[in-house]
Design a protein around this motif. Structure first.
Motif, PDB file in Angstrom:
ATOM      1  N   ASP A  61       0.735  -1.094  -0.298  1.00  0.00           N
ATOM      2  CA  ASP A  61      -0.393  -0.132  -0.092  1.00  0.00           C
ATOM      3  C   ASP A  61       1.295   1.159  -0.397  1.00  0.00           C
ATOM      4  O   ASP A  61       1.704   1.134   1.159  1.00  0.00           O
ATOM      5  CB  ASP A  61      -1.114   0.165   1.192  1.00  0.00           C
ATOM      6  CG  ASP A  61      -2.112  -1.216   1.193  1.00  0.00           C
ATOM      7  OD1 ASP A  61      -2.255  -1.363   0.157  1.00  0.00           O
ATOM      8  OD2 ASP A  61      -2.196  -1.531   2.525  1.00  0.00           O
ATOM      9  N   PHE A  62       0.478   2.260  -0.872  1.00  0.00           N
ATOM     10  CA  PHE A  62       1.709   3.111  -0.994  1.00  0.00           C
ATOM     11  C   PHE A  62       0.344   4.277  -0.334  1.00  0.00           C
ATOM     12  O   PHE A  62      -0.694   4.857  -0.576  1.00  0.00           O
ATOM     13  CB  PHE A  62       1.937   4.506  -2.780  1.00  0.00           C
ATOM     14  CG  PHE A  62       2.776   2.737  -3.821  1.00  0.00           C
ATOM     15  CD1 PHE A  62       3.658   3.114  -2.794  1.00  0.00           C
ATOM     16  CD2 PHE A  62       1.660   1.523  -4.146  1.00  0.00           C
ATOM     17  CE1 PHE A  62       4.470   2.230  -3.825  1.00  0.00           C
ATOM     18  CE2 PHE A  62       2.514   1.216  -5.103  1.00  0.00           C
ATOM     19  CZ  PHE A  62       4.371   1.504  -4.785  1.00  0.00           C
ATOM     20  N   LEU A  63       1.200   4.643   1.165  1.00  0.00           N
ATOM     21  CA  LEU A  63       1.042   5.410   1.978  1.00  0.00           C
ATOM     22  C   LEU A  63       0.237   7.260   1.654  1.00  0.00           C
ATOM     23  O   LEU A  63       0.075   7.506   2.467  1.00  0.00           O
ATOM     24  CB  LEU A  63       1.056   4.930   3.107  1.00  0.00           C
ATOM     25  CG  LEU A  63       1.313   3.530   3.793  1.00  0.00           C
ATOM     26  CD1 LEU A  63       1.917   3.120   5.037  1.00  0.00           C
ATOM     27  CD2 LEU A  63      -0.248   3.514   3.523  1.00  0.00           C
ATOM     28  N   ASN A  64       2.021   7.038   1.531  1.00  0.00           N
ATOM     29  CA  ASN A  64       2.548   8.780   0.963  1.00  0.00           C
ATOM     30  C   ASN A  64       3.427   9.182  -0.348  1.00  0.00           C
ATOM     31  O   ASN A  64       4.362   7.811  -0.922  1.00  0.00           O
ATOM     32  CB  ASN A  64       3.065   9.551   2.010  1.00  0.00           C
ATOM     33  CG  ASN A  64       2.405   9.794   3.153  1.00  0.00           C
ATOM     34  OD1 ASN A  64       1.018  10.359   3.091  1.00  0.00           O
ATOM     35  ND2 ASN A  64       2.186   8.843   4.071  1.00  0.00           N
ATOM     36  N   PRO A  65       3.226   9.857  -1.233  1.00  0.00           N
ATOM     37  CA  PRO A  65       3.738   9.819  -2.158  1.00  0.00           C
ATOM     38  C   PRO A  65       4.725  10.340  -1.855  1.00  0.00           C
ATOM     39  O   PRO A  65       5.293  11.042  -0.814  1.00  0.00           O
ATOM     40  CB  PRO A  65       2.987  10.599  -2.945  1.00  0.00           C
ATOM     41  CG  PRO A  65       2.627  12.276  -2.432  1.00  0.00           C
ATOM     42  CD  PRO A  65       1.972  10.371  -0.838  1.00  0.00           C
ATOM     43  N   ILE A  66       6.551   9.861  -3.131  1.00  0.00           N
ATOM     44  CA  ILE A  66       7.289  10.502  -2.278  1.00  0.00           C
ATOM     45  C   ILE A  66       7.806  11.401  -3.715  1.00  0.00           C
ATOM     46  O   ILE A  66       7.466  11.460  -4.781  1.00  0.00           O
ATOM     47  CB  ILE A  66       8.258   9.134  -2.758  1.00  0.00           C
ATOM     48  CG1 ILE A  66       7.778   8.426  -1.789  1.00  0.00           C
ATOM     49  CG2 ILE A  66       9.290   9.712  -2.473  1.00  0.00           C
ATOM     50  CD1 ILE A  66       8.904   7.291  -1.622  1.00  0.00           C
ATOM     51  N   GLU A  67       8.647  12.604  -3.235  1.00  0.00           N
ATOM     52  CA  GLU A  67       9.228  14.073  -4.133  1.00  0.00           C
ATOM     53  C   GLU A  67      10.168  13.613  -4.604  1.00  0.00           C
ATOM     54  O   GLU A  67      11.368  13.220  -3.459  1.00  0.00           O
ATOM     55  CB  GLU A  67       7.792  15.286  -3.416  1.00  0.00           C
ATOM     56  CG  GLU A  67       7.322  15.375  -3.035  1.00  0.00           C
ATOM     57  CD  GLU A  67       6.343  15.330  -4.141  1.00  0.00           C
ATOM     58  OE1 GLU A  67       6.369  16.088  -4.292  1.00  0.00           O
ATOM     59  OE2 GLU A  67       4.969  15.038  -3.231  1.00  0.00           O
ATOM     60  N   VAL A  68       9.759  14.112  -5.515  1.00  0.00           N
ATOM     61  CA  VAL A  68      11.747  14.302  -7.065  1.00  0.00           C
ATOM     62  C   VAL A  68      12.631  14.525  -5.196  1.00  0.00           C
ATOM     63  O   VAL A  68      11.963  16.202  -4.987  1.00  0.00           O
ATOM     64  CB  VAL A  68      11.551  14.818  -7.682  1.00  0.00           C
ATOM     65  CG1 VAL A  68      12.710  15.526  -8.328  1.00  0.00           C
ATOM     66  CG2 VAL A  68      11.575  14.398  -8.788  1.00  0.00           C
ATOM     67  N   GLY A  69      13.240  14.606  -5.058  1.00  0.00           N
ATOM     68  CA  GLY A  69      14.589  15.454  -4.487  1.00  0.00           C
ATOM     69  C   GLY A  69      14.925  15.042  -3.245  1.00  0.00           C
ATOM     70  O   GLY A  69      15.526  15.607  -1.776  1.00  0.00           O
ATOM     71  N   GLU A  70      13.782  13.820  -2.073  1.00  0.00           N
ATOM     72  CA  GLU A  70      13.663  13.806  -1.234  1.00  0.00           C
ATOM     73  C   GLU A  70      14.408  12.060  -0.873  1.00  0.00           C
ATOM     74  O   GLU A  70      14.680  12.179  -2.542  1.00  0.00           O
ATOM     75  CB  GLU A  70      11.669  13.066  -1.011  1.00  0.00           C
ATOM     76  CG  GLU A  70      11.763  14.175  -0.601  1.00  0.00           C
ATOM     77  CD  GLU A  70       9.953  14.125  -0.302  1.00  0.00           C
ATOM     78  OE1 GLU A  70       9.259  14.957   0.233  1.00  0.00           O
ATOM     79  OE2 GLU A  70       9.093  13.405  -0.485  1.00  0.00           O
ATOM     80  N   LEU A  71      14.939  12.422  -0.059  1.00  0.00           N
ATOM     81  CA  LEU A  71      16.092  11.428   0.301  1.00  0.00           C
ATOM     82  C   LEU A  71      14.501   9.626   0.865  1.00  0.00           C
ATOM     83  O   LEU A  71      13.849  10.131   1.663  1.00  0.00           O
ATOM     84  CB  LEU A  71      16.810  11.511   1.666  1.00  0.00           C
ATOM     85  CG  LEU A  71      17.711  12.417   1.385  1.00  0.00           C
ATOM     86  CD1 LEU A  71      18.927  12.526   2.316  1.00  0.00           C
ATOM     87  CD2 LEU A  71      18.866  11.939   0.153  1.00  0.00           C
ATOM     88  N   VAL A  72      15.062   8.701  -0.006  1.00  0.00           N
ATOM     89  CA  VAL A  72      14.271   7.335   0.277  1.00  0.00           C
ATOM     90  C   VAL A  72      15.128   6.873   1.052  1.00  0.00           C
ATOM     91  O   VAL A  72      16.025   6.257   0.938  1.00  0.00           O
ATOM     92  CB  VAL A  72      13.838   7.058  -0.978  1.00  0.00           C
ATOM     93  CG1 VAL A  72      12.634   5.306  -0.335  1.00  0.00           C
ATOM     94  CG2 VAL A  72      12.763   8.024  -1.303  1.00  0.00           C
TER      95      VAL A  72
END
Length: 178
Positions: A61-72
């Motif tokens: 389940d993808f709970l929150n979107p991930i933005e360009v420029g963020e660290l994962v």
């Protein structure tokens, strides 16, 4: 032979680039799934000391979107060990570099099977459960296995009882034309 969970844990952090994004400018879910599979492989292989293959992935389940420029950051741990298989728990978090805000993006469970050099299943070390949380995760994996067996049986073509589901289906966005 038994090993501690900590001996096999793996953590990776990666910067999200524009090339990882989808058409809406968010990080593509398939890219994240690929990273999750890689870290599950690394964790399972570290634990078993053998190459491993992905047998199944339980609920993403993808709970929150991930933005360009963020660290994962992805974290993987062995939650369960069977004879030749392991359940690897994978947690994904993103971090806004400028604000430091962290978001839990998803968690999933990868069943990995250890293979020898000839591609045959090989036994894996067990895990040492030395606190309540580790016991909870192990027990949860057992429960998920039982649920999967029950789902498989209930919907097998020869076992499926259509009448038991017609009322529920009629409440959904579907039209039954028999």
């Amino acid at each position: 032979m038994f090993k501690t969970i900590e001996e096999s844990q793996v953590t990776i952090t990666q910067l999200m680039l524009p090339s990882h994004s989808n058409f809406s400018g968010k990080i593509h879910g398939g890219f994240i799934l690929s990273l999750m599979d890689q870290i599950a492989f690394a964790c399972a292989s570290r634990h078993s000391r053998n190459y491993c293959v992905t047998a199944s992935v339980n609920k993403v389940d993808f709970l929150n979107p991930i933005e360009v420029g963020e660290l994962v950051t992805l974290k993987a741990s062995v939650n369960y060990t069977g004879r030749t298989s392991m359940v690897i728990g994978v947690r994904v978090e993103s971090e806004n570099i400028q604000t430091g805000e962290k978001k839990h993006c998803n968690s999933s469970y990868f069943t990995m099977v250890a293979k020898d050099e000839n591609g045959k299943n090989v036994s894996v070390p067990g895990i040492i459960l030395n606190n309540k949380n580790k016991i909870r995760r192990f027990a949860r994996s057992i429960a998920r296995q039982e649920q999967a067996k029950n789902r498989t049986t209930a919907f097998k073509t020869s076992e499926f009882k259509m009448e038991e589901y017609l009322d529920a289906i009629k409440k959904q966005n579907a039209l039954i034309e028999l």
